[in-house]
Design an enzyme around this catalytic site. Sequence first.
Site, PDB file in Angstrom:
ATOM      1  N   ASP A  69       0.848  -1.198   0.000  1.00  0.00           N
ATOM      2  CA  ASP A  69       0.000   0.000   0.000  1.00  0.00           C
ATOM      3  C   ASP A  69       0.882   1.247   0.000  1.00  0.00           C
ATOM      4  OD1 ASP A  69      -2.121  -1.729   0.295  1.00  0.00           O
ATOM      5  OD2 ASP A  69      -2.216  -1.507   2.480  1.00  0.00           O
TER       6      ASP A  69
HETATM    7  N1  URA Z   1      -1.005  -5.901   3.962  1.00  0.00           N
HETATM    8  C1  URA Z   1      -1.524  -4.659   4.004  1.00  0.00           C
HETATM    9  O1  URA Z   1      -2.540  -4.407   4.623  1.00  0.00           O
HETATM   10  N2  URA Z   1      -0.862  -3.681   3.331  1.00  0.00           N
HETATM   11  C2  URA Z   1       0.294  -3.889   2.663  1.00  0.00           C
HETATM   12  O2  URA Z   1       0.862  -2.951   2.098  1.00  0.00           O
HETATM   13  C3  URA Z   1       0.810  -5.191   2.650  1.00  0.00           C
HETATM   14  C4  URA Z   1       0.145  -6.178   3.315  1.00  0.00           C
END
Ligand code: URA
Length: 229
Positions: free
Chosen positions: A101
Site C-alpha cells: 500500500d
Molecule cells: N497488507 C496490508 O494491509 N498492506 C500492505 O501494504 C501489505 C500487506
Amino acid sequence: MRLDKFLCHATGLSRSRAQGVIRGGQVQVDGEPVRNPATAIAADAQVVFRDTPVGLTGKRYFMLHKPQGVVCATEDAQHRTVLDLMPDELPRGLHVAGRLDADTTGLVLISDDGDWTHRISSPKRDCAKVYRVSLAEPLDEDVATRFAEGILLRNEDKPTRPAQLQVLSPTEVLLSLHEGRYHQVKRMFAAVGNRVIALHRQQIGALQLDPALAAGEYRALSDDEVALF
Ligand code: URA
C-alpha cells in the site's frame, strides 16, 4: 564492442545519452571509470552504470526500500511510483513483485524477469512475507492462535492461510504471511478488533531488506540473492 553501443543495448539509452553518461564518468568497466565512449570492451567485461551492474543478456534484479507515499505501480497519473525512484534509464521493462500500500514502507523487489517475479508473488509458491506491524491497541492474547488457525476476513468466504505472529511488545509484532490478499495485514488486525498504525515489510522469503538502504534507495541484487527465488 564499443562501450557506448554496449550501454545502449544493456540499458535502452539512446546512443547520444549513453555517450553523455560515459563522458560524465558514470560508467565503470572492470572497476575503473571509462570516459571514452569508443573504448572497446571485452566480451566478459563487468560494466557498472550508476552503481548498478548492467549486461547484454542479463535480466535486472533490484531491492528497493519503499518510503511512504509512493505506489507500487509501473505508472500512476497522480502519485510517484517506486520506479520513479530509479534513474530514468533503468525502469524500462521493470515491474514490481507484489504490491505494498502507499502508506506501507519496506522491502520491494523489482525486475524485468517475469518468471522470477511470478515465483515471488504466486500464492502457489508459498514465499513468506514478513511484516513489522505497529498497532493502535495492545494485542489480545488469543490473536496469535487465531492467526495460526486462519481467520475469516470481511466480505470473504475462505479463511486466511495460517500466519505466524511474533510479539515484540504489546503494540509491536512481526507477522509472517503466506499469501497476499488485498490490504491483508490491515484487514486481519481489523478482524480481531485492532488497527494497524504503521506497516513495514522487512523480509520476502529468505531475503531481508538491506539495512544499509535508506527509505527511497535501491540496489542491484547479487546472483546469490536472485537465486533465492
Ligand atoms: N497488507 C496490508 O494491509 N498492506 C500492505 O501494504 C501489505 C500487506
